[in-house]
Write a protein that holds these residues in place. Structure first.
Motif, PDB file in Angstrom:
ATOM      1  N   THR A 295       3.303 -10.164 -29.242  1.00  0.00           N
ATOM      2  CA  THR A 295       3.353  -8.933 -28.441  1.00  0.00           C
ATOM      3  C   THR A 295       1.968  -8.642 -27.881  1.00  0.00           C
ATOM      4  OG1 THR A 295       5.173  -8.010 -29.706  1.00  0.00           O
ATOM      5  CG2 THR A 295       3.751  -6.426 -28.577  1.00  0.00           C
ATOM      6  N   LEU A 296       0.950  -8.806 -28.731  1.00  0.00           N
ATOM      7  CA  LEU A 296      -0.424  -8.538 -28.303  1.00  0.00           C
ATOM      8  C   LEU A 296      -0.865  -9.571 -27.262  1.00  0.00           C
ATOM      9  CD1 LEU A 296      -1.790  -7.630 -31.832  1.00  0.00           C
ATOM     10  CD2 LEU A 296      -1.656  -6.067 -29.876  1.00  0.00           C
ATOM     11  N   GLN A 297      -0.544 -10.823 -27.497  1.00  0.00           N
ATOM     12  CA  GLN A 297      -0.978 -11.864 -26.560  1.00  0.00           C
ATOM     13  C   GLN A 297      -0.258 -11.746 -25.210  1.00  0.00           C
ATOM     14  OE1 GLN A 297      -0.570 -15.574 -28.839  1.00  0.00           O
ATOM     15  NE2 GLN A 297      -2.725 -15.421 -29.370  1.00  0.00           N
ATOM     16  N   MET A 298       1.051 -11.504 -25.266  1.00  0.00           N
ATOM     17  CA  MET A 298       1.827 -11.393 -24.011  1.00  0.00           C
ATOM     18  C   MET A 298       1.369 -10.167 -23.232  1.00  0.00           C
ATOM     19  SD  MET A 298       4.390 -13.703 -23.610  1.00  0.00           S
ATOM     20  CE  MET A 298       6.105 -13.267 -23.374  1.00  0.00           C
ATOM     21  N   SER A 299       1.036  -9.110 -23.953  1.00  0.00           N
ATOM     22  CA  SER A 299       0.595  -7.891 -23.295  1.00  0.00           C
ATOM     23  C   SER A 299      -0.718  -8.135 -22.536  1.00  0.00           C
ATOM     24  CB  SER A 299       0.478  -6.823 -24.369  1.00  0.00           C
ATOM     25  OG  SER A 299      -0.435  -5.858 -24.049  1.00  0.00           O
ATOM     26  N   LYS A 300      -1.543  -9.010 -23.095  1.00  0.00           N
ATOM     27  CA  LYS A 300      -2.782  -9.359 -22.380  1.00  0.00           C
ATOM     28  C   LYS A 300      -2.492 -10.230 -21.160  1.00  0.00           C
ATOM     29  CE  LYS A 300      -5.660  -8.418 -26.246  1.00  0.00           C
ATOM     30  NZ  LYS A 300      -5.940  -8.790 -27.617  1.00  0.00           N
ATOM     31  N   MET A 301      -1.532 -11.131 -21.278  1.00  0.00           N
ATOM     32  CA  MET A 301      -1.159 -11.945 -20.112  1.00  0.00           C
ATOM     33  C   MET A 301      -0.571 -11.062 -19.005  1.00  0.00           C
ATOM     34  SD  MET A 301      -2.009 -15.072 -20.579  1.00  0.00           S
ATOM     35  CE  MET A 301      -3.455 -14.363 -21.346  1.00  0.00           C
ATOM     36  N   LYS A 302       0.197 -10.045 -19.385  1.00  0.00           N
ATOM     37  CA  LYS A 302       0.762  -9.111 -18.409  1.00  0.00           C
ATOM     38  C   LYS A 302      -0.375  -8.349 -17.722  1.00  0.00           C
ATOM     39  CE  LYS A 302       4.605  -7.076 -16.944  1.00  0.00           C
ATOM     40  NZ  LYS A 302       5.477  -7.921 -16.103  1.00  0.00           N
ATOM     41  N   TRP A 303      -1.362  -7.993 -18.518  1.00  0.00           N
ATOM     42  CA  TRP A 303      -2.532  -7.267 -18.014  1.00  0.00           C
ATOM     43  C   TRP A 303      -3.291  -8.135 -16.996  1.00  0.00           C
ATOM     44  CZ3 TRP A 303      -7.714  -8.549 -19.790  1.00  0.00           C
ATOM     45  CH2 TRP A 303      -8.689  -7.604 -19.442  1.00  0.00           C
ATOM     46  N   VAL A 304      -3.445  -9.406 -17.308  1.00  0.00           N
ATOM     47  CA  VAL A 304      -4.112 -10.326 -16.379  1.00  0.00           C
ATOM     48  C   VAL A 304      -3.275 -10.475 -15.106  1.00  0.00           C
ATOM     49  CG1 VAL A 304      -4.814 -12.740 -16.008  1.00  0.00           C
ATOM     50  CG2 VAL A 304      -5.289 -11.619 -18.204  1.00  0.00           C
ATOM     51  N   ALA A 305      -1.966 -10.740 -15.290  1.00  0.00           N
ATOM     52  CA  ALA A 305      -1.099 -10.981 -14.129  1.00  0.00           C
ATOM     53  C   ALA A 305      -0.999  -9.746 -13.242  1.00  0.00           C
ATOM     54  CB  ALA A 305       0.296 -11.407 -14.608  1.00  0.00           C
ATOM     55  N   GLY A 306      -1.132  -8.572 -13.835  1.00  0.00           N
ATOM     56  CA  GLY A 306      -1.003  -7.325 -13.076  1.00  0.00           C
ATOM     57  C   GLY A 306      -2.329  -6.817 -12.531  1.00  0.00           C
ATOM     58  N   GLY A 307      -3.347  -7.664 -12.511  1.00  0.00           N
ATOM     59  CA  GLY A 307      -4.630  -7.262 -11.935  1.00  0.00           C
ATOM     60  C   GLY A 307      -5.386  -6.237 -12.780  1.00  0.00           C
ATOM     61  N   HIS A 308      -5.222  -6.326 -14.101  1.00  0.00           N
ATOM     62  CA  HIS A 308      -5.983  -5.485 -15.049  1.00  0.00           C
ATOM     63  C   HIS A 308      -5.708  -3.989 -14.877  1.00  0.00           C
ATOM     64  CE1 HIS A 308      -9.260  -8.830 -15.712  1.00  0.00           C
ATOM     65  NE2 HIS A 308      -8.033  -9.272 -15.853  1.00  0.00           N
ATOM     66  N   LYS A 309      -4.521  -3.633 -14.386  1.00  0.00           N
ATOM     67  CA  LYS A 309      -4.266  -2.197 -14.145  1.00  0.00           C
ATOM     68  C   LYS A 309      -3.763  -1.456 -15.379  1.00  0.00           C
ATOM     69  CE  LYS A 309      -3.119  -2.457  -9.231  1.00  0.00           C
ATOM     70  NZ  LYS A 309      -2.852  -3.891  -9.242  1.00  0.00           N
ATOM     71  N   GLU A 310      -2.663  -1.953 -15.955  1.00  0.00           N
ATOM     72  CA  GLU A 310      -2.118  -1.251 -17.130  1.00  0.00           C
ATOM     73  C   GLU A 310      -2.715  -1.851 -18.390  1.00  0.00           C
ATOM     74  OE1 GLU A 310       1.998  -1.894 -16.324  1.00  0.00           O
ATOM     75  OE2 GLU A 310       2.270   0.113 -15.473  1.00  0.00           O
ATOM     76  N   ALA A 311      -3.265  -1.002 -19.244  1.00  0.00           N
ATOM     77  CA  ALA A 311      -3.980  -1.476 -20.436  1.00  0.00           C
ATOM     78  C   ALA A 311      -3.063  -2.315 -21.323  1.00  0.00           C
ATOM     79  CB  ALA A 311      -4.494  -0.285 -21.230  1.00  0.00           C
ATOM     80  N   PHE A 312      -3.645  -3.352 -21.953  1.00  0.00           N
ATOM     81  CA  PHE A 312      -2.864  -4.114 -22.936  1.00  0.00           C
ATOM     82  C   PHE A 312      -2.715  -3.295 -24.215  1.00  0.00           C
ATOM     83  CE2 PHE A 312      -7.253  -5.848 -22.915  1.00  0.00           C
ATOM     84  CZ  PHE A 312      -7.658  -5.491 -24.193  1.00  0.00           C
ATOM     85  N   LEU A 313      -1.778  -3.707 -25.071  1.00  0.00           N
ATOM     86  CA  LEU A 313      -1.492  -2.945 -26.289  1.00  0.00           C
ATOM     87  C   LEU A 313      -2.590  -3.135 -27.323  1.00  0.00           C
ATOM     88  CD1 LEU A 313       2.307  -3.365 -27.083  1.00  0.00           C
ATOM     89  CD2 LEU A 313       1.220  -1.925 -25.392  1.00  0.00           C
ATOM     90  N   SER A 314      -2.771  -2.123 -28.143  1.00  0.00           N
ATOM     91  CA  SER A 314      -3.720  -2.219 -29.260  1.00  0.00           C
ATOM     92  C   SER A 314      -2.976  -2.698 -30.506  1.00  0.00           C
ATOM     93  CB  SER A 314      -4.328  -0.853 -29.540  1.00  0.00           C
ATOM     94  OG  SER A 314      -3.328   0.017 -30.054  1.00  0.00           O
TER      95      SER A 314
END
Ligand code: GUN
Ligand code: FE
Length: 422
Positions: free
Chosen positions: A327-346
């Motif tokens: 969940t943490l890793q995918m959330s960071k990939m989503k953050w990268v793919a989305g241009g760093h807009k929505e924060a990744f999960l803690s």
């Protein structure tokens, strides 16, 4: 009444861990937490204290989406996307559960493996077979673990040996309702497999059943792009995939779990928010089947409830700790793919999803606040904690590096759960 002493951590809110070093959890005879304390209050001075020394004590894991009859397919057959994967590998395996002896052999292992990895409650898909589904409920009860079991309804686009009629799905679900009525921690859940597997008649009948008996619902939603296109053809009157369930009374009219939600757009998200439909995030499965990355931050910001699921056997293991890690890793990939807009999960957010958020589907489960069921894990991480890490880092290391070998005790509703017989 009894107290447990250890390094306690839990997440009353997603934002941060509550940590009590060498603290106490007092548990009542009903198996519910009375309170957590840094030192034992004088009124409890005479009760039994079980001291776990320097170990960690945390809420147990909740798996909100798992397929018990896919046990034999764990760790194989991940060379296809969802629809061919179902037809080639999954449906033929599930058809074998007509044979109750085969079902018992596999379901015993399934319950054992949930236990082994620290999952004390789960929302489970069984198969179309009533006898095997009741047996699965019995095995959970025998183990002392909790959860919901669903007899699967599927009457189109399914092989002949894995199809039921509308009447069979309704009768089978009612049989499971009766069968679980006397089991304290186990209950039945209405389970249409997904829209492509269910005729309008099946969806109508299961919606009526859920609403008439006030039963919860579980299914799959917006997992894969080919699936979504197919649903548009099958349900042309629906404005989105989620709307197809809503029209049949299967989208939050009673408590509802929808696995995946990788491609949930604004309209579907708004329906989920209004109807309090859970998005069950299954990141290991979404990697294995190449499905996509669910917008978990967007769900959380919007107030859509989120839980975690292993989705075995599209997910390749039972560990919800592993699911937290993904969940943490995918959330960071989503953050990268989305241009760093929505924060990744803690870390605390992901842990909260697995414990208090997922647990809420079963009642007051997943936290150590007063009144919550004492569902707990004791972790001896001394092999990982070789240099006195702070408590939160010890949990983080356990999530990333640990497995069942560090789990020394498991509790469900206040009772210690020993290894279920295979
Ligand atoms: N959609 C319909 N059935 C299934 C299943 O068994 N697994 C997954 N991952 N998705 C599904
Ligand atoms: Fe699934």
């Amino acid at each position: 009444m009894r107290a447990y002493r250890a390094n306690i951590l839990f997440t009353p809110t997603p934002q941060r861990f509550e940590i009590i070093e060498h603290g106490f959890v007092v548990v009542g005879n009903d198996g519910n937490v009375i309170g957590t304390y840094a030192s034992l209050p004088s009124e409890y001075k005479t009760i039994d204290v079980v001291d776990f020394g320097n170990q960690l004590l945390m809420p147990a894991m909740n798996d909100l989406h798992v397929h018990a009859p896919q046990y034999r397919n764990l760790g194989i057959a991940m060379d296809m996307e969802l629809l061919p994967w179902l037809n080639t590998y999954t449906f033929p395996e599930e058809a074998k559960y007509k044979d109750i002896k085969y079902a018992e052999r596999m379901y015993r292992r399934f319950v054992h493996d949930l236990w082994k990895l620290g999952t004390m409650r789960a929302a489970i898909f069984a198969t179309i077979h009533p006898e095997a589904s009741c047996l699965l409920a019995d095995l959970l009860r025998e183990a002392g673990m909790g959860g919901m079991v669903g007899l699967v309804g599927m009457d189109r686009n399914s092989p002949n040996n894995l199809s039921n009629s509308v009447q069979e799905a309704v009768d089978g679900t009612l049989r499971l309702v009766e069968h679980t009525a006397s089991l304290p921690l186990v209950s039945a859940i209405v389970t249409p497999r997904f829209v492509p597997s269910c005729t309008p008649e099946m969806l109508t009948a299961l919606g009526k059943l859920a609403n008439g008996y006030r039963l919860p619902v579980q299914s799959h939603l917006s997992e894969n792009q080919s699936e979504i296109e197919w649903v548009k053809e099958l349900e042309p009157k629906s404005t989105c995939y989620g709307d197809a369930y809503r029209r049949y009374g299967l989208f939050g009219q009673t408590p509802t779990l929808m696995a995946h939600c990788c491609y949930t757009a604004d309209e579907e998200l708004e329906l989920m928010r209004q109807n309090h439909v859970f998005a069950v995030h299954c990141p290991t499965s979404n990697c294995n089947l190449g499905s996509g990355i669910a917008p978990i931050r967007r769900f959380m910001n919007a107030g859509v409830p989120v839980a975690l699921g292993s989705d075995v056997s599209a997910g390749s293991g039972f560990s919800i700790f592993r699911v937290i890690h993904y969940t943490l890793q995918m959330s960071k990939m989503k953050w990268v793919a989305g241009g760093h807009k929505e924060a990744f999960l803690s870390l605390s957010e992901a842990f909260w999803l697995a414990t208090k958020s997922g647990g809420s589907f079963f009642g007051k489960v997943g936290s150590f606040e007063s009144g919550y069921a004492f569902d707990a894990l004791v972790v001896d991480d001394s092999d990982l904690n070789f240099d006195n890490y702070p408590i939160q880092h010890r949990l983080e290391r356990y999530i990333y590096l640990g497995d069942d070998r560090q789990l020394t005790h498991r509790f469900c509703q206040g009772k210690e759960i020993s290894a279920p017989r295979i």
